[in-house]
Scaffold this motif. Structure first.
Motif, PDB file in Angstrom:
ATOM      1  N   ASP A  37       0.812  -1.221   0.000  1.00  0.00           N
ATOM      2  CA  ASP A  37       0.000   0.000   0.000  1.00  0.00           C
ATOM      3  C   ASP A  37       0.842   1.267   0.000  1.00  0.00           C
ATOM      4  OD1 ASP A  37       1.066  -0.136   2.495  1.00  0.00           O
ATOM      5  OD2 ASP A  37      -0.826   0.050   3.580  1.00  0.00           O
ATOM      6  N   ASN A  38       2.085   1.167  -0.433  1.00  0.00           N
ATOM      7  CA  ASN A  38       3.001   2.312  -0.326  1.00  0.00           C
ATOM      8  C   ASN A  38       3.565   2.761  -1.661  1.00  0.00           C
ATOM      9  OD1 ASN A  38       4.666   0.079  -0.773  1.00  0.00           O
ATOM     10  ND2 ASN A  38       6.339   0.897   0.480  1.00  0.00           N
ATOM     11  N   ALA A  39       2.900   2.430  -2.772  1.00  0.00           N
ATOM     12  CA  ALA A  39       3.434   2.772  -4.094  1.00  0.00           C
ATOM     13  C   ALA A  39       3.145   4.227  -4.441  1.00  0.00           C
ATOM     14  CB  ALA A  39       2.848   1.858  -5.164  1.00  0.00           C
ATOM     15  N   LEU A 140      -2.425   2.815  -5.958  1.00  0.00           N
ATOM     16  CA  LEU A 140      -1.343   3.754  -5.672  1.00  0.00           C
ATOM     17  C   LEU A 140      -1.672   4.597  -4.443  1.00  0.00           C
ATOM     18  CD1 LEU A 140      -0.638   4.994  -9.298  1.00  0.00           C
ATOM     19  CD2 LEU A 140       0.994   3.754  -7.863  1.00  0.00           C
ATOM     20  N   HIS A 141      -0.670   4.752  -3.594  1.00  0.00           N
ATOM     21  CA  HIS A 141      -0.817   5.703  -2.493  1.00  0.00           C
ATOM     22  C   HIS A 141      -0.888   7.118  -3.047  1.00  0.00           C
ATOM     23  CE1 HIS A 141      -0.389   7.589   1.401  1.00  0.00           C
ATOM     24  NE2 HIS A 141       0.665   8.262   0.972  1.00  0.00           N
ATOM     25  N   ALA A 142      -0.070   7.397  -4.073  1.00  0.00           N
ATOM     26  CA  ALA A 142      -0.064   8.747  -4.645  1.00  0.00           C
ATOM     27  C   ALA A 142       0.525   8.744  -6.039  1.00  0.00           C
ATOM     28  CB  ALA A 142       0.733   9.706  -3.751  1.00  0.00           C
ATOM     29  N   VAL A 143       0.120   9.759  -6.805  1.00  0.00           N
ATOM     30  CA  VAL A 143       0.745  10.085  -8.088  1.00  0.00           C
ATOM     31  C   VAL A 143       1.220  11.519  -7.988  1.00  0.00           C
ATOM     32  CG1 VAL A 143       0.528  10.222 -10.582  1.00  0.00           C
ATOM     33  CG2 VAL A 143      -0.823   8.545  -9.322  1.00  0.00           C
ATOM     34  N   VAL A 144       2.502  11.746  -8.287  1.00  0.00           N
ATOM     35  CA  VAL A 144       3.125  13.066  -8.170  1.00  0.00           C
ATOM     36  C   VAL A 144       3.766  13.421  -9.505  1.00  0.00           C
ATOM     37  CG1 VAL A 144       4.817  14.466  -6.931  1.00  0.00           C
ATOM     38  CG2 VAL A 144       3.635  12.595  -5.732  1.00  0.00           C
ATOM     39  N   ASP A 162     -10.385   5.229  -8.852  1.00  0.00           N
ATOM     40  CA  ASP A 162     -10.408   4.221  -7.787  1.00  0.00           C
ATOM     41  C   ASP A 162      -9.041   3.598  -7.531  1.00  0.00           C
ATOM     42  OD1 ASP A 162     -13.148   4.582  -7.524  1.00  0.00           O
ATOM     43  OD2 ASP A 162     -13.597   3.066  -9.050  1.00  0.00           O
ATOM     44  N   HIS A 163      -8.035   3.997  -8.297  1.00  0.00           N
ATOM     45  CA  HIS A 163      -6.715   3.357  -8.213  1.00  0.00           C
ATOM     46  C   HIS A 163      -5.688   4.215  -7.489  1.00  0.00           C
ATOM     47  CE1 HIS A 163      -7.488   0.564 -11.927  1.00  0.00           C
ATOM     48  NE2 HIS A 163      -8.419   0.468 -10.991  1.00  0.00           N
ATOM     49  N   VAL A 164      -6.074   5.403  -7.040  1.00  0.00           N
ATOM     50  CA  VAL A 164      -5.100   6.293  -6.416  1.00  0.00           C
ATOM     51  C   VAL A 164      -5.759   7.064  -5.267  1.00  0.00           C
ATOM     52  CG1 VAL A 164      -5.578   8.102  -8.136  1.00  0.00           C
ATOM     53  CG2 VAL A 164      -3.440   8.158  -6.838  1.00  0.00           C
ATOM     54  N   GLU A 165      -5.019   7.212  -4.174  1.00  0.00           N
ATOM     55  CA  GLU A 165      -5.543   7.894  -2.993  1.00  0.00           C
ATOM     56  C   GLU A 165      -5.243   9.392  -3.009  1.00  0.00           C
ATOM     57  OE1 GLU A 165      -4.268   6.094   0.650  1.00  0.00           O
ATOM     58  OE2 GLU A 165      -4.568   4.066  -0.119  1.00  0.00           O
TER      59      GLU A 165
END
Length: 402
Positions: A37-39, A140-144, A162-165
């Motif tokens: 859960d840390n990607a 994904l935990h995040a996209v930056v 639904d795939h990114v927090e």
């Protein structure tokens, strides 16, 4: 720091244009250890690569030896690779290991050239989703991302809500304004009117459109700097006696000084043409120019309505490529659909390059947002300021105005 550099074959890939290639290859790097859960997916800017952090010996059009965000990604840094599993992929259409105009068409054995399909930011998002599937990362935990990488990041909230927090578009916007579209158009014309461009079929020849690509890159550098940063860095100073002009000069021009700012642009262009492909520059700028968050929807807010995560929008007061006003419009679209969002405005004279050169300002809010969302201690939202009538510091909306 544990780093893995690889290239994955994703098989047949259909682009948004409707055209396909038989095998899309994607170059990528990973950092840290995946725990489920840390990607964190990091999206690179226009001419960046998968090499976001650390050191690697490869260079040229196979990759960049110098990591482009090493001050942000790594152990103990804002995107802490002891906590997060970081993935960065080179976008389709680029020339740093992923399939693009310079790569070989398996059906002909020759470089694709301009037969390569047109690429979009949406294509980058879908290729990244396929890569994550290959890596066994469903969520994904995040996209930056910074610059057009920020468009890529917000596109994840649109296409895969639904795939990114959490999403973090930095120095970015929902679309480019007409001024930037115009400058990009001139940059492309500099390439395509270079006689050595040869309709895009210059691979394997001694003549390459280096002059055209040089001019395109110089226009890009002017876009990335602010009036204040150019004044501080160059002023009107003449270049040193040893400085050599890169372009021919008219006879009358020899009477006048070769200025420091000209020398800087020439140096940057000379370095760039050694490592980048002219056709890729055409493809990637068109992908950026074409992006419109609201495409297929009634509005930006409608495009983001399905996203139920949190967002941090970061902008810089000296950036006229992607202004604070444009960033606020993006943040406001998320507020409209009641999503937690903070628009963090950073005071800076560095222009668009600020997201790369001021890690001490970018790092704290980014790190706190990744850990605690919009409630992070260093995360501020301009709309929460007491004096909302002065939300934004002055912005260089045009480099060419006084």
């Amino acid at each position: 720091m544990e780093t893995d550099h690889d290239t994955v074959s994703l098989g047949e890939f259909e682009f948004q244009s409707g055209e396909s290639i038989p095998d899309l290859e994607l170059a990528y790097e990973t950092y840290g250890e995946f725990t489920g859960d840390n990607a964190v997916l990091v999206c690179h800017a226009l001419t960046g690569s998968a090499h976001v952090a650390g050191h690697r010996g490869t260079q040229g059009t196979a990759g960049q030896a110098r990591a482009w965000w090493d001050d942000i990604v790594g152990p103990g840094k804002a995107i802490d690779t002891t906590e997060y599993f970081v993935v960065c992929a080179n976008n389709p259409g680029s020339c740093y290991g992923s399939s693009g105009p310079a790569s070989e068409n398996p059906e002909t054995g020759e470089p694709y050239g301009t037969d390569f399909p047109a690429v979009t930011v949406g294509d980058w998002t879908e290729a990244q989703r396929l890569l994550l599937d290959e890596l066994g990362i469903p969520h994904l935990h995040a996209v930056v991302g910074g610059s057009v990488g920020g468009m890529n990041a917000i596109d994840w909230a649109k296409r895969h809500p639904d795939h990114v927090e959490r999403v973090v578009p930095i120095a970015s916007a929902a679309r480019l304004d007409p001024q930037c579209l115009a400058i990009d158009a001139i940059a492309r014309r500099a390439i395509t009117t270079d006689c050595d461009w040869q309709g895009g079929d210059y691979y394997g020849t001694d003549a390459k459109p280096t002059d055209g690509l040089s001019l395109a890159r110089q226009l890009g550098h002017v876009m990335y700097l602010s009036k204040a940063s150019m004044e501080a860095k160059f002023g009107r100073r003449a270049a040193g006696r040893d400085a050599m002009r890169s372009f021919p000069v008219d006879p009358a021009g020899t009477f006048f000084p070769y200025r420091d700012v000209e020398s800087y642009l020439d140096y940057q262009a000379e370095k760039f043409v050694e490592r980048f492909d002219a056709n890729s520059y055409l493809y990637l700028t068109r992908a950026m120019d074409n992006y419109d968050l609201s495409a297929g929807f009634e509005s930006d807010a409608d495009a983001l309505a399905a996203f139920e995560g949190e967002a941090l929008v970061v902008s810089f007061t000296g950036d006229w490529h992607f202004t604070t006003e444009q960033a606020e419009e993006l943040a406001d679209a998320l507020r409209t659909v009641d999503q937690p969002v903070a628009h963090h405005v950073i005071e800076s004279d560095h222009g668009h390059d600020a997201f790369l050169v001021e890690p001490e300002k970018v790092g704290p809010p980014l790190a706190d947002f990744l850990e605690d969302g919009v409630d992070g201690k260093s995360v501020t939202d301009t709309v929460e300021r007491e004096d909302e009538s002065s939300q934004f510091a002055p912005v260089h909306t045009s480099l060419f105005s006084d």
